[in-house]
Motif scaffolding. Structure first.
Motif, PDB file in Angstrom:
ATOM      1  N   ASN A  37       0.840  -1.200   0.000  1.00 48.84           N
ATOM      2  CA  ASN A  37       0.000   0.000   0.000  1.00 48.84           C
ATOM      3  C   ASN A  37       0.876   1.251   0.000  1.00 48.84           C
ATOM      4  O   ASN A  37       1.900   1.314   0.693  1.00 48.84           O
ATOM      5  N   GLY A  38       0.461   2.249  -0.785  1.00 49.53           N
ATOM      6  CA  GLY A  38       1.205   3.493  -0.844  1.00 49.53           C
ATOM      7  C   GLY A  38       2.411   3.461  -1.753  1.00 49.53           C
ATOM      8  O   GLY A  38       3.225   4.393  -1.747  1.00 49.53           O
ATOM      9  N   SER A  39       2.536   2.432  -2.572  1.00 50.88           N
ATOM     10  CA  SER A  39       3.709   2.316  -3.443  1.00 50.88           C
ATOM     11  C   SER A  39       3.573   3.121  -4.735  1.00 50.88           C
ATOM     12  O   SER A  39       4.549   3.315  -5.449  1.00 50.88           O
ATOM     13  N   GLY A  40       2.330   3.556  -5.052  1.00 51.39           N
ATOM     14  CA  GLY A  40       2.125   4.364  -6.258  1.00 51.39           C
ATOM     15  C   GLY A  40       1.453   3.637  -7.400  1.00 51.39           C
ATOM     16  O   GLY A  40       1.433   4.127  -8.530  1.00 51.39           O
ATOM     17  N   LYS A  41       0.861   2.479  -7.107  1.00 50.82           N
ATOM     18  CA  LYS A  41       0.240   1.684  -8.181  1.00 50.82           C
ATOM     19  C   LYS A  41      -0.921   2.431  -8.842  1.00 50.82           C
ATOM     20  O   LYS A  41      -1.011   2.489 -10.070  1.00 50.82           O
ATOM     21  N   ASP A 204       1.893 -13.087 -17.018  1.00 46.76           N
ATOM     22  CA  ASP A 204       3.181 -13.481 -17.591  1.00 46.76           C
ATOM     23  C   ASP A 204       4.244 -12.415 -17.382  1.00 46.76           C
ATOM     24  O   ASP A 204       5.416 -12.625 -17.701  1.00 46.76           O
ATOM     25  N   PHE A 205       3.854 -11.285 -16.821  1.00 44.12           N
ATOM     26  CA  PHE A 205       4.773 -10.162 -16.648  1.00 44.12           C
ATOM     27  C   PHE A 205       4.447  -9.477 -15.328  1.00 44.12           C
ATOM     28  O   PHE A 205       3.299  -9.507 -14.875  1.00 44.12           O
ATOM     29  N   ALA A 206       5.449  -8.890 -14.693  1.00 42.78           N
ATOM     30  CA  ALA A 206       5.232  -8.173 -13.429  1.00 42.78           C
ATOM     31  C   ALA A 206       5.954  -6.833 -13.458  1.00 42.78           C
ATOM     32  O   ALA A 206       7.045  -6.714 -14.027  1.00 42.78           O
ATOM     33  N   LEU A 207       5.326  -5.845 -12.853  1.00 49.53           N
ATOM     34  CA  LEU A 207       5.910  -4.529 -12.647  1.00 49.53           C
ATOM     35  C   LEU A 207       5.761  -4.233 -11.164  1.00 49.53           C
ATOM     36  O   LEU A 207       4.639  -4.258 -10.637  1.00 49.53           O
ATOM     37  N   VAL A 208       6.871  -4.001 -10.474  1.00 48.22           N
ATOM     38  CA  VAL A 208       6.850  -3.912  -9.013  1.00 48.22           C
ATOM     39  C   VAL A 208       7.362  -2.553  -8.559  1.00 48.22           C
ATOM     40  O   VAL A 208       8.432  -2.089  -8.992  1.00 48.22           O
ATOM     41  N   LEU A 209       6.592  -1.922  -7.667  1.00 45.33           N
ATOM     42  CA  LEU A 209       6.934  -0.625  -7.099  1.00 45.33           C
ATOM     43  C   LEU A 209       6.999  -0.715  -5.578  1.00 45.33           C
ATOM     44  O   LEU A 209       6.324  -1.545  -4.963  1.00 45.33           O
ATOM     45  N   LYS A 210       7.789   0.157  -4.976  1.00 47.97           N
ATOM     46  CA  LYS A 210       7.781   0.324  -3.527  1.00 47.97           C
ATOM     47  C   LYS A 210       8.170   1.750  -3.207  1.00 47.97           C
ATOM     48  O   LYS A 210       9.217   2.229  -3.648  1.00 47.97           O
ATOM     49  N   GLY A 211       7.309   2.436  -2.458  1.00 47.29           N
ATOM     50  CA  GLY A 211       7.587   3.822  -2.095  1.00 47.29           C
ATOM     51  C   GLY A 211       7.736   4.742  -3.280  1.00 47.29           C
ATOM     52  O   GLY A 211       8.486   5.731  -3.227  1.00 47.29           O
TER      53      GLY A 211
END
Length: 256
Positions: A37-41, A204-211
């Protein structure tokens, strides 16, 4: 239709929400947009759609863009919190997805009604077609914009936690439908979610965010790593494999 971001940033007021993101969304892929939560998704989905301003470059099929809404692309964006018109039936709401296909002077065609009927049937909402949208259950409500997107014949779906209020059976059912539609109609799906397990058999693909920062962009299988997911969610991670050999991800409290 490929989407490429280079040094994409979003600032709201004096606050930096997304910081120098570099990523690629392959054409026809099912992309899981992950992060705590809060990562900007949600902000990223809005930026890609073109609903909020950003700096840096967003390229759609190698062409610079200010968001997909500005391109001649059939786009469907499903936010977390839907604004549902009062007094509108489910069938009427889904028919709104046909606006770009219809002639306002002559009204809806047989093709429009067929598209709506097919969309409702695919998402198991046919029995609710004459019911007011405002009276639907939470899970039915979340499937409603998906039906509208199908009726619209969108080529890219931007989905912000579309299965959050569904029971586990409807979650798997909906994700499976999205994957089937993606394959059949060559749709690109970008779906913000916390549900790694439900998407593990389909994305089949991932996009990962944090902060607000970029952590990973690549094959979904690349995130199935205890250390990576533990650092992402600041918790201990364990895996169990189901009968088909797919790893199921579990967070383990420190005292267990």
């Amino acid at each position: 239709m490929e989407v490429l971001a280079k040094d994409l940033c979003v600032n709201i007021g004096n606050k930096s929400i997304l910081n120098s993101l570099f990523f690629r969304i392959p054409s026809g892929s099912f992309v899981a947009l992950l992060g705590p939560n809060g990562s900007g998704k949600s902000t990223l989905l809005k930026a890609v759609a073109g609903f909020i301003d950003f700096s840096g470059d967003l390229l759609v099929n190698s062409k610079k863009s200010k968001g997909l809404i500005n391109e001649k692309i059939a786009l469907s964006y499903v936010p977390q919190n839907l604004s549902i018109p009062t007094g509108m039936t489910l069938a009427e709401y889904v028919m709104l997805g046909r606006t770009s296909h219809s002639n306002w002077f002559f009204g809806e065609t047989k093709k429009d009604y067929l598209a709506v009927s097919n969309a409702l049937d695919i998402l198991r909402l046919t029995a609710k077609s004459d019911q007011l949208v405002a009276t639907l259950s939470g899970g039915e409500m979340q499937r409603t914009p998906l039906a509208r997107a199908l009726a619209q014949e969108a080529k890219i779906l931007l989905l912000d936690e579309p299965t959050a209020a569904m029971d586990f059976a409807r979650v798997i059912e909906t994700v499976k439908v999205l994957d089937e539609l993606r394959t059949q109609y060559k749709i690109t799906v970008l779906m913000a979610t916390h549900d790694i397990n439900s998407l593990s058999c389909y994305a089949d693909f991932a996009l990962v965010l944090k902060g607000g920062n970029y952590l990973y962009s690549g094959a979904f299988s690349g995130i199935i790593d205890k250390k990576f997911l533990g650092n992402l969610y600041d918790t201990k991670i364990e895996f169990l494999k189901n009968k088909k050999g797919h790893p199921m991800v579990f967070a383990i409290p420190d005292n267990k």
